[in-house]
Design a protein around this motif. Structure first.
Motif, PDB file in Angstrom:
ATOM      1  N   UNK A   1      77.840  68.225   7.243  1.00 31.59           N
ATOM      2  CA  UNK A   1      76.181  68.075   6.481  1.00 31.59           C
ATOM      3  C   UNK A   1      76.422  66.763   5.501  1.00 31.59           C
ATOM      4  N   UNK A   2      75.814  65.647   6.073  1.00 31.31           N
ATOM      5  CA  UNK A   2      75.714  64.420   5.205  1.00 31.31           C
ATOM      6  C   UNK A   2      74.329  63.909   5.663  1.00 31.31           C
ATOM      7  N   UNK A   3      73.902  63.095   4.309  1.00 32.56           N
ATOM      8  CA  UNK A   3      72.630  62.572   4.539  1.00 32.56           C
ATOM      9  C   UNK A   3      72.907  61.135   3.534  1.00 32.56           C
ATOM     10  N   UNK A   4      72.070  60.115   4.345  1.00 28.68           N
ATOM     11  CA  UNK A   4      72.081  58.786   3.595  1.00 28.68           C
ATOM     12  C   UNK A   4      70.597  58.604   3.184  1.00 28.68           C
ATOM     13  N   UNK A   5      70.601  58.026   1.897  1.00 29.04           N
ATOM     14  CA  UNK A   5      69.235  57.495   1.215  1.00 29.04           C
ATOM     15  C   UNK A   5      69.192  56.284   0.892  1.00 29.04           C
ATOM     16  N   UNK A   6      68.215  55.054   1.406  1.00 31.24           N
ATOM     17  CA  UNK A   6      68.362  53.830   1.133  1.00 31.24           C
ATOM     18  C   UNK A   6      67.276  53.960  -0.512  1.00 31.24           C
ATOM     19  N   UNK A   7      67.978  53.549  -1.624  1.00 30.12           N
ATOM     20  CA  UNK A   7      67.291  53.770  -2.613  1.00 30.12           C
ATOM     21  C   UNK A   7      66.196  52.538  -2.943  1.00 30.12           C
ATOM     22  N   UNK A   8      66.432  51.346  -2.256  1.00 31.11           N
ATOM     23  CA  UNK A   8      65.581  50.424  -2.472  1.00 31.11           C
ATOM     24  C   UNK A   8      64.196  50.656  -2.006  1.00 31.11           C
ATOM     25  N   UNK A   9      64.333  51.525  -1.109  1.00 33.64           N
ATOM     26  CA  UNK A   9      63.027  52.088  -0.343  1.00 33.64           C
ATOM     27  C   UNK A   9      62.005  52.804  -1.097  1.00 33.64           C
ATOM     28  N   UNK A  10      62.544  53.255  -2.305  1.00 34.42           N
ATOM     29  CA  UNK A  10      61.621  54.016  -3.171  1.00 34.42           C
ATOM     30  C   UNK A  10      60.718  53.161  -4.206  1.00 34.42           C
ATOM     31  N   UNK A  11      59.774  53.924  -4.393  1.00 37.76           N
ATOM     32  CA  UNK A  11      58.780  53.076  -5.251  1.00 37.76           C
ATOM     33  C   UNK A  11      59.459  52.897  -6.576  1.00 37.76           C
ATOM     34  N   UNK A  12      59.305  51.708  -7.031  1.00 35.91           N
ATOM     35  CA  UNK A  12      59.862  51.283  -8.601  1.00 35.91           C
ATOM     36  C   UNK A  12      59.474  52.167  -9.613  1.00 35.91           C
ATOM     37  N   UNK A  13      58.148  52.474  -9.720  1.00 32.99           N
ATOM     38  CA  UNK A  13      57.682  53.538 -10.528  1.00 32.99           C
ATOM     39  C   UNK A  13      58.339  54.967 -10.580  1.00 32.99           C
ATOM     40  N   UNK A  14      58.728  55.290  -9.442  1.00 32.53           N
ATOM     41  CA  UNK A  14      59.255  56.687  -9.349  1.00 32.53           C
ATOM     42  C   UNK A  14      60.735  56.513  -9.882  1.00 32.53           C
ATOM     43  N   UNK A  15      61.368  55.358  -9.629  1.00 31.54           N
ATOM     44  CA  UNK A  15      62.786  54.993 -10.093  1.00 31.54           C
ATOM     45  C   UNK A  15      62.762  54.933 -12.047  1.00 31.54           C
ATOM     46  N   UNK A  16      61.710  54.371 -12.397  1.00 30.33           N
ATOM     47  CA  UNK A  16      61.646  54.177 -13.717  1.00 30.33           C
ATOM     48  C   UNK A  16      61.296  55.643 -14.542  1.00 30.33           C
ATOM     49  N   UNK A  17      60.564  56.468 -13.936  1.00 23.54           N
ATOM     50  CA  UNK A  17      60.458  57.687 -14.379  1.00 23.54           C
ATOM     51  C   UNK A  17      61.782  58.641 -14.726  1.00 23.54           C
ATOM     52  N   UNK A  18      62.741  58.449 -13.958  1.00 21.98           N
ATOM     53  CA  UNK A  18      64.227  59.052 -14.058  1.00 21.98           C
ATOM     54  C   UNK A  18      65.198  58.150 -14.564  1.00 21.98           C
ATOM     55  N   UNK A  19      65.058  57.107 -14.976  1.00 20.49           N
ATOM     56  CA  UNK A  19      66.082  56.042 -15.606  1.00 20.49           C
ATOM     57  C   UNK A  19      66.398  56.676 -16.993  1.00 20.49           C
ATOM     58  N   UNK A  20      67.681  56.581 -17.061  1.00 16.57           N
ATOM     59  CA  UNK A  20      68.124  56.881 -18.496  1.00 16.57           C
ATOM     60  C   UNK A  20      67.629  55.786 -19.616  1.00 16.57           C
ATOM     61  N   UNK A  21      67.137  56.391 -20.588  1.00 19.70           N
ATOM     62  CA  UNK A  21      66.621  55.747 -21.843  1.00 19.70           C
ATOM     63  C   UNK A  21      67.582  54.880 -22.713  1.00 19.70           C
TER      64      UNK A  21
END
Length: 152
Positions: A132-152
């Motif tokens: 059971x293995x899965x790979x995700x390309x993070x660059x394809x995610x919306x930048x706003x979504x990444x900012x929401x979960x970024x460490x302060x």
């Protein structure tokens, strides 16, 4: 009969085979194992990785890890660094563990997560062994979504 023989031969050479067995309160507990598989990054590139894991006191540590990208067209191989490798032991025995790591290839950032449970790797529909293995390309995610979960 052929499938049964293939299954038993695969179990002998399976990459997540127990290397050493300890006894703890009369129960066999795996002390270390090796794990590795391949996962498609794109239609052209495949990530091939493996690692040796050690289980001291129901924790998990990586003794060795290696990852490489294989170009299906050119048949070239490029070593990549497995960053932020984290693993957690879920059960022992049977040995069940999960993990996650990151790689970067051609300015693309990927996150790979896996679950290793020997009881679930036989894919009867495809007739092969499969983790059971899965790979995700993070660059394809919306930048706003990444900012929401970024460490302060």
């Amino acid at each position: 009969m052929k499938k049964i023989l293939l299954f038993f031969l695969s179990v002998l050479f399976i990459s997540c085979g127990t290397k050493q067995v300890l006894t703890k309160n009369g129960t066999q507990v795996a002390n270390c194992c090796s794990y590795g598989t391949e996962v498609d990054l794109t239609s052209r590139y495949v990530l091939d990785y493996d690692m040796n894991l050690y289980f001291p006191d129901n924790k998990i540590q990586s003794c060795y890890s290696r990852a490489k990208i294989i170009d299906k067209v050119e048949h070239d191989t490029v070593e990549v660094k497995m960053e932020n490798l984290k693993c957690a032991i879920i059960n022992n025995p049977p040995v069940i563990f999960a993990g996650v790591f990151e790689i970067t290839h051609q300015d693309q950032h990927y996150i790979v997560h896996f679950l290793c449970d020997d009881r679930t790797i036989m894919n009867k529909k495809k007739g092969k062994m499969e983790y059971t293995v899965k790979c995700y390309n993070v660059e394809d995610l919306e930048p706003e979504i990444l900012k929401r979960y970024a460490k302060p």
